[in-house]
Design a protein around this motif. Structure first.
Motif, mmCIF file in Angstrom:
data_model
loop_
_atom_site.group_PDB
_atom_site.id
_atom_site.type_symbol
_atom_site.label_atom_id
_atom_site.label_comp_id
_atom_site.label_asym_id
_atom_site.label_seq_id
_atom_site.Cartn_x
_atom_site.Cartn_y
_atom_site.Cartn_z
ATOM 1 N N GLY A 108 -0.167 -6.992 14.511
ATOM 2 C CA GLY A 108 -0.866 -6.746 15.900
ATOM 3 C C GLY A 108 -0.841 -5.335 16.213
ATOM 4 O O GLY A 108 -1.321 -4.730 17.216
ATOM 5 N N ASP A 109 -0.604 -4.151 15.166
ATOM 6 C CA ASP A 109 -0.770 -2.877 15.120
ATOM 7 C C ASP A 109 -2.570 -2.596 14.740
ATOM 8 O O ASP A 109 -2.571 -2.448 13.527
ATOM 9 C CB ASP A 109 0.100 -2.302 14.121
ATOM 10 N N PHE A 110 -3.220 -2.893 15.630
ATOM 11 C CA PHE A 110 -4.655 -2.785 15.262
ATOM 12 C C PHE A 110 -5.233 -1.477 15.011
ATOM 13 O O PHE A 110 -5.878 -1.104 13.927
ATOM 14 C CB PHE A 110 -5.556 -3.242 16.419
ATOM 15 N N GLU A 111 -4.516 -0.286 15.708
ATOM 16 C CA GLU A 111 -4.943 1.088 15.401
ATOM 17 C C GLU A 111 -4.345 1.433 14.307
ATOM 18 O O GLU A 111 -4.873 2.088 13.276
ATOM 19 C CB GLU A 111 -4.418 1.940 16.518
ATOM 20 N N GLY A 112 -3.167 0.970 13.859
ATOM 21 C CA GLY A 112 -2.620 1.489 12.606
ATOM 22 C C GLY A 112 -3.464 0.664 11.319
ATOM 23 O O GLY A 112 -3.642 1.330 10.186
ATOM 24 N N ALA A 113 -3.882 -0.371 11.671
ATOM 25 C CA ALA A 113 -4.686 -1.066 10.620
ATOM 26 C C ALA A 113 -5.916 -0.508 10.369
ATOM 27 O O ALA A 113 -6.100 -0.102 9.134
ATOM 28 C CB ALA A 113 -4.956 -2.439 10.991
ATOM 29 N N ILE A 114 -6.532 0.189 11.381
ATOM 30 C CA ILE A 114 -7.801 0.745 11.323
ATOM 31 C C ILE A 114 -7.707 2.003 10.653
ATOM 32 O O ILE A 114 -8.340 2.620 9.650
ATOM 33 C CB ILE A 114 -8.596 1.110 12.645
ATOM 34 N N SER A 115 -6.515 2.719 10.948
ATOM 35 C CA SER A 115 -6.258 4.064 10.358
ATOM 36 C C SER A 115 -5.858 3.770 8.526
ATOM 37 O O SER A 115 -6.489 4.843 7.916
ATOM 38 C CB SER A 115 -5.070 4.492 11.059
ATOM 39 N N ASP A 116 -5.296 2.856 8.395
ATOM 40 C CA ASP A 116 -5.165 2.558 6.981
ATOM 41 C C ASP A 116 -6.484 2.267 6.146
ATOM 42 O O ASP A 116 -6.556 2.742 5.014
ATOM 43 C CB ASP A 116 -3.939 1.378 6.701
ATOM 44 N N GLN A 117 -7.326 1.316 6.843
ATOM 45 C CA GLN A 117 -8.433 1.003 6.120
ATOM 46 C C GLN A 117 -9.329 2.358 6.104
ATOM 47 O O GLN A 117 -10.050 2.470 4.991
ATOM 48 C CB GLN A 117 -9.347 0.049 7.141
ATOM 49 N N ASN A 118 -9.220 3.314 7.028
ATOM 50 C CA ASN A 118 -9.877 4.686 7.051
ATOM 51 C C ASN A 118 -9.218 5.379 5.853
ATOM 52 O O ASN A 118 -10.282 5.930 4.983
ATOM 53 C CB ASN A 118 -9.725 5.477 8.072
ATOM 54 N N LYS A 119 -8.023 5.578 5.581
ATOM 55 C CA LYS A 119 -7.558 6.060 4.347
ATOM 56 C C LYS A 119 -8.026 5.305 3.079
ATOM 57 O O LYS A 119 -8.173 6.181 2.079
ATOM 58 C CB LYS A 119 -5.895 5.963 4.444
ATOM 59 N N ALA A 120 -7.907 4.406 3.150
ATOM 60 C CA ALA A 120 -8.757 3.531 1.713
ATOM 61 C C ALA A 120 -10.070 4.040 1.512
ATOM 62 O O ALA A 120 -10.480 4.177 0.313
ATOM 63 C CB ALA A 120 -8.650 2.002 1.859
#
Length: 205
Positions: A108-120
């Motif tokens: 449910g942490d969508f902002e954290g998910a997007i942040s991690d995909q950005n890092k990738a």
């Protein structure tokens, strides 16, 4: 490799009731049967009990244990192990960030998910999986334009990704771009997607 027909809840604005829709989700580490769930649980136990080789616990050990936990929906535990893997200089850093992002999305942490995909993507701008996985997080947040853009990026990198066409079609249908949805379903059908063929007949013919 991919789990089909996964129900994903999304919001269509603050005053519109959230509904369920079907998207195909990426990626390669999805459990498809009860037997595999049991197997994943056994692997976690074996890894935890293997105290004789603590010095050999490199990032692959923690990444694999994170994958096992992900498969049994222990997303918090998976995130902890992905963090440990990232602290041990992984060679496939984009993969680890992307999978941690998936665990955050599923918790449910969508902002954290997007942040991690950005890092990738910072480490590998052509890492198609990160765009695919980021799109599903954006979709869950109701950012349909952003999700469509990410699926489009996937298709620039891999024009034969039928799941990206399928999902992009679904979102286009949700925003009432039926012509665009039909076009994407046709492309998915051309790539062998039978489910897209059914939707094409139901909505476009």
């Amino acid at each position: 490799m991919k789990l089909l027909n996964t129900a994903i809840a999304f919001g269509v604005g603050a005053v519109i009731t959230a509904s369920l829709s079907l998207l195909k989700v990426n990626k390669d580490f999805i459990v498809g049967s009860t037997a595999l769930v049991v197997g994943a649980g056994l692997m976690i136990s074996l890894r935890d009990e293997d105290d004789s080789n603590k010095n050999g616990r490199d990032y692959e050990y923690f990444f694999n244990r994170a994958q096992d936990k992900f498969e049994v929906a222990n997303y918090e535990g998976a995130i902890i192990d992905y963090n440990k893997a990232l602290g041990l200089s992984p060679t496939e850093i984009s993969l680890v960030y992307s999978m941690r992002g998936n665990a955050k999305r599923n918790s449910g942490d969508f902002e954290g998910a997007i942040s991690d995909q950005n890092k990738a993507l910072d480490f590998d701008p052509l890492y198609a999986d990160a765009y695919f996985n980021r799109s599903s997080a954006k979709f869950k947040m109701g950012d349909f334009a952003g999700a469509i853009d990410d699926y489009s990026q996937v298709l620039k990198i891999n024009p034969k990704d039928s799941d990206a066409y399928f999902n992009r079609a679904h979102i286009k249908k949700e925003i009432e771009d039926l012509c665009g949805a039909c076009e994407d379903w046709r492309k998915a059908v051309d790539l062998g997607d039978e489910e897209a063929g059914k939707l094409l007949k139901e909505n476009c013919e």
